[in-house]
Design a protein around this motif. Structure first.
Motif, PDB file in Angstrom:
ATOM      1  N   ARG A  17       0.844  -1.204   0.000  1.00  0.00           N
ATOM      2  CA  ARG A  17       0.000   0.000   0.000  1.00  0.00           C
ATOM      3  C   ARG A  17       0.885   1.261   0.000  1.00  0.00           C
ATOM      4  O   ARG A  17       0.611   2.229  -0.707  1.00  0.00           O
ATOM      5  N   ILE A  18       1.962   1.218   0.773  1.00  0.00           N
ATOM      6  CA  ILE A  18       2.888   2.356   0.834  1.00  0.00           C
ATOM      7  C   ILE A  18       3.565   2.559  -0.538  1.00  0.00           C
ATOM      8  O   ILE A  18       3.719   3.686  -1.001  1.00  0.00           O
TER       9      ILE A  18
ATOM     10  N   ARG B 115      10.429   8.143  -7.261  1.00  0.00           N
ATOM     11  CA  ARG B 115      10.678   6.809  -7.828  1.00  0.00           C
ATOM     12  C   ARG B 115      11.653   6.044  -6.949  1.00  0.00           C
ATOM     13  O   ARG B 115      11.512   4.854  -6.747  1.00  0.00           O
ATOM     14  N   ARG B 116      12.657   6.772  -6.421  1.00  0.00           N
ATOM     15  CA  ARG B 116      13.615   6.128  -5.520  1.00  0.00           C
ATOM     16  C   ARG B 116      12.896   5.662  -4.241  1.00  0.00           C
ATOM     17  O   ARG B 116      13.142   4.562  -3.746  1.00  0.00           O
ATOM     18  N   ILE B 117      12.000   6.487  -3.751  1.00  0.00           N
ATOM     19  CA  ILE B 117      11.230   6.117  -2.557  1.00  0.00           C
ATOM     20  C   ILE B 117      10.348   4.894  -2.848  1.00  0.00           C
ATOM     21  O   ILE B 117      10.240   3.988  -2.028  1.00  0.00           O
ATOM     22  N   GLU B 118       9.750   4.885  -4.025  1.00  0.00           N
ATOM     23  CA  GLU B 118       8.950   3.712  -4.429  1.00  0.00           C
ATOM     24  C   GLU B 118       9.842   2.467  -4.435  1.00  0.00           C
ATOM     25  O   GLU B 118       9.448   1.396  -3.970  1.00  0.00           O
ATOM     26  N   GLY B 119      11.061   2.632  -4.931  1.00  0.00           N
ATOM     27  CA  GLY B 119      12.017   1.514  -4.946  1.00  0.00           C
ATOM     28  C   GLY B 119      12.356   1.052  -3.533  1.00  0.00           C
ATOM     29  O   GLY B 119      12.505  -0.143  -3.280  1.00  0.00           O
ATOM     30  N   GLN B 120      12.450   2.020  -2.622  1.00  0.00           N
ATOM     31  CA  GLN B 120      12.729   1.661  -1.222  1.00  0.00           C
ATOM     32  C   GLN B 120      11.574   0.831  -0.652  1.00  0.00           C
ATOM     33  O   GLN B 120      11.792  -0.113   0.105  1.00  0.00           O
ATOM     34  N   ALA B 121      10.352   1.193  -1.029  1.00  0.00           N
ATOM     35  CA  ALA B 121       9.184   0.440  -0.547  1.00  0.00           C
ATOM     36  C   ALA B 121       9.227  -0.993  -1.086  1.00  0.00           C
ATOM     37  O   ALA B 121       8.864  -1.942  -0.380  1.00  0.00           O
ATOM     38  N   ARG B 122       9.680  -1.140  -2.318  1.00  0.00           N
ATOM     39  CA  ARG B 122       9.800  -2.493  -2.885  1.00  0.00           C
ATOM     40  C   ARG B 122      10.926  -3.262  -2.204  1.00  0.00           C
ATOM     41  O   ARG B 122      10.794  -4.441  -1.914  1.00  0.00           O
ATOM     42  N   GLY B 123      12.030  -2.558  -1.946  1.00  0.00           N
ATOM     43  CA  GLY B 123      13.163  -3.196  -1.260  1.00  0.00           C
ATOM     44  C   GLY B 123      12.754  -3.713   0.119  1.00  0.00           C
ATOM     45  O   GLY B 123      13.170  -4.790   0.549  1.00  0.00           O
ATOM     46  N   LEU B 124      11.912  -2.935   0.785  1.00  0.00           N
ATOM     47  CA  LEU B 124      11.442  -3.346   2.112  1.00  0.00           C
ATOM     48  C   LEU B 124      10.590  -4.602   2.028  1.00  0.00           C
ATOM     49  O   LEU B 124      10.678  -5.486   2.889  1.00  0.00           O
TER      50      LEU B 124
ATOM     51  N   LEU C 151      14.261  -2.032   9.976  1.00  0.00           N
ATOM     52  CA  LEU C 151      13.968  -0.746  10.621  1.00  0.00           C
ATOM     53  C   LEU C 151      14.899   0.363  10.130  1.00  0.00           C
ATOM     54  O   LEU C 151      14.474   1.508   9.957  1.00  0.00           O
ATOM     55  N   THR C 152      16.167   0.021   9.934  1.00  0.00           N
ATOM     56  CA  THR C 152      17.120   1.024   9.436  1.00  0.00           C
ATOM     57  C   THR C 152      16.687   1.525   8.060  1.00  0.00           C
ATOM     58  O   THR C 152      16.742   2.724   7.783  1.00  0.00           O
ATOM     59  N   GLN C 153      16.207   0.607   7.235  1.00  0.00           N
ATOM     60  CA  GLN C 153      15.743   0.999   5.904  1.00  0.00           C
ATOM     61  C   GLN C 153      14.476   1.834   5.971  1.00  0.00           C
ATOM     62  O   GLN C 153      14.295   2.768   5.187  1.00  0.00           O
ATOM     63  N   VAL C 154      13.590   1.480   6.904  1.00  0.00           N
ATOM     64  CA  VAL C 154      12.362   2.276   7.058  1.00  0.00           C
ATOM     65  C   VAL C 154      12.726   3.704   7.488  1.00  0.00           C
ATOM     66  O   VAL C 154      12.169   4.676   6.970  1.00  0.00           O
ATOM     67  N   SER C 155      13.706   3.828   8.384  1.00  0.00           N
ATOM     68  CA  SER C 155      14.124   5.175   8.817  1.00  0.00           C
ATOM     69  C   SER C 155      14.694   5.968   7.637  1.00  0.00           C
ATOM     70  O   SER C 155      14.400   7.165   7.492  1.00  0.00           O
ATOM     71  N   ALA C 156      15.498   5.302   6.806  1.00  0.00           N
ATOM     72  CA  ALA C 156      16.073   5.992   5.648  1.00  0.00           C
ATOM     73  C   ALA C 156      14.967   6.473   4.712  1.00  0.00           C
ATOM     74  O   ALA C 156      14.991   7.605   4.207  1.00  0.00           O
ATOM     75  N   MET C 157      13.965   5.620   4.527  1.00  0.00           N
ATOM     76  CA  MET C 157      12.854   5.977   3.637  1.00  0.00           C
ATOM     77  C   MET C 157      12.029   7.124   4.233  1.00  0.00           C
ATOM     78  O   MET C 157      11.610   8.033   3.505  1.00  0.00           O
ATOM     79  N   THR C 158      11.823   7.086   5.535  1.00  0.00           N
ATOM     80  CA  THR C 158      11.076   8.165   6.198  1.00  0.00           C
ATOM     81  C   THR C 158      11.816   9.494   6.039  1.00  0.00           C
ATOM     82  O   THR C 158      11.212  10.534   5.763  1.00  0.00           O
TER      83      THR C 158
END
Lengths: 99, 99, 99, 99
Positions: A23-24, B22-31, B45-52
Motif C-alpha cells: 500500500r505504501i 521513484r527512488r522512494i517507491e524503490g525503497q518500498a519495494r526493497g522493504l 527498521l534502518t531501511q524504514v528510517s532511511a525511507m522516512t
C-alpha cells in the motif's frame, strides 16, 4: 549467519507487513502521478504526510515485534548478547524518534 | 479550477521530485523483499528510517516551493486569499511536524 | 537593529506565550521532582512527552505568527529581503520537523 | 505499590537527569525572557528547537534505562508481567515517536 540474525516475523504478521508495504508503494506511485499532473502542493503534502504516518506505523509494529521476540529471548538467555541486543534496539528507537 | 490551485512546481524541480519519488517507491519495494526474505528486524527498521527521512526531505522541498510561490504570490495580491493561503500552509506545517 | 529584526508578537499573544512557557517551566520542575522521588520511568516518560507536545505547540504558534507577519510583510515589500525571510522561515521549519 | 513500580534510575544517572532537567528548566526561563524582550521570532524558534532536542535526549536515555532494567528484569522473571512491561514500553515508544 547466526540464528539471532533472523527476523522473528511470525508467518501471519509477515503477510500483514507485505500488504502494508505494498500500500505504501502504491502511495509513492500516487504521489508521482500527483506531481506529474501538477496537482496542488498542499494536496501533495497531505498525501506525503499520510504516507509518512503509514511508514511510522510499520516501524512501530516492527519494533514491537523485535522487542517481544529477539530482545526478550536474548534477555532470558542473558550474557553479553542481552546487552548487545538492547543497545541495538535503543539505537533503532533513537533513529525512529529523530526521523 | 482557479489558477492558484495549480502546483507551482517549476519544470526542473518536477523532474527532480519524480526521481526522488521513484527512488522512494524503490525503497518500498526493497522493504517488501527484506520482509519476504525474513531479514533481521533491525536492518529492516534502518531501511524504514532511511525511507522516512527521504520522504520528509521531499515534504520540506515541496513546502519551500509552496511558500516561495503560492504563498508569496497571495501575499502580494493581498486580501482574504493571503490569509487563507497562510492558514493552509500553517496546517500543512503542523501535519508535517506531527507526522 | 533594523525593524524587521523585531518580534511581531502582538501584545495579546505575548501574554499567552509567557503563560504557556511558564507552564512548561513548571513541567520541567515537576519532572525534577519525579526523578528526585524515583517515580516510575514510564510515568516520567509520559510527562516528558506531554512537555514535548506543549513545546511543539508553542513552536507552531510562533511560526504561524512569523509567517503571518514578518514573511508576509517582506513578501509585500519584495526585493531580496523577501527571499531571505523565506529562506530563514524554511530553515526554521526544517529544524522543527527534524527535532 | 509493588516494587516493579519503582524507577530503576541508578544513583549516578539520577544526578545526571536532574542536571539535564535543571538546564531545560533554565531554557524555559530563557525563552520567557526572549518573549518578554520581543526578540526575533526565528531566534526564539531556534531556542525552542534546542530545548525540544534536549528533552528528546532525556526521553531516549530514560527509555534506555527502562528497557535495560525493568523490561529485562520482567523478561527474565517471565509470566504475564513480561508481556505487560513490553506493552507499556511499546506505548511509551509510540508516544515518543509521535510527539
Amino acid at each position: 549467519m547466526s540464528t539471532h540474525q533472523h527476523s522473528y516475523l511470525a508467518h501471519d504478521t509477515k503477510g500483514d507487513y507485505l500488504k502494508r508495504l505494498r500500500r505504501i508503494e502504491g502511495q509513492a506511485r500516487g504521489l508521482q502521478r500527483m506531481v506529474e499532473e501538477e496537482q496542488y502542493c498542499i494536496d501533495i503534502l497531505t498525501q506525503v504526510s499520510a504516507m509518512t504516518k503509514a511508514l511510522q506505523a510499520v516501524s512501530l509494529s516492527l519494533l514491537d515485534e523485535h522487542l517481544g521476540h529477539c530482545v526478550l529471548e536474548a534477555a532470558r538467555a542473558g550474557g553479553p548478547e542481552a546487552e548487545e541486543k538492547l543497545k541495538e534496539a535503543s539505537d533503532a528507537i533513537a533513529r525512529l524518534v529523530r526521523s
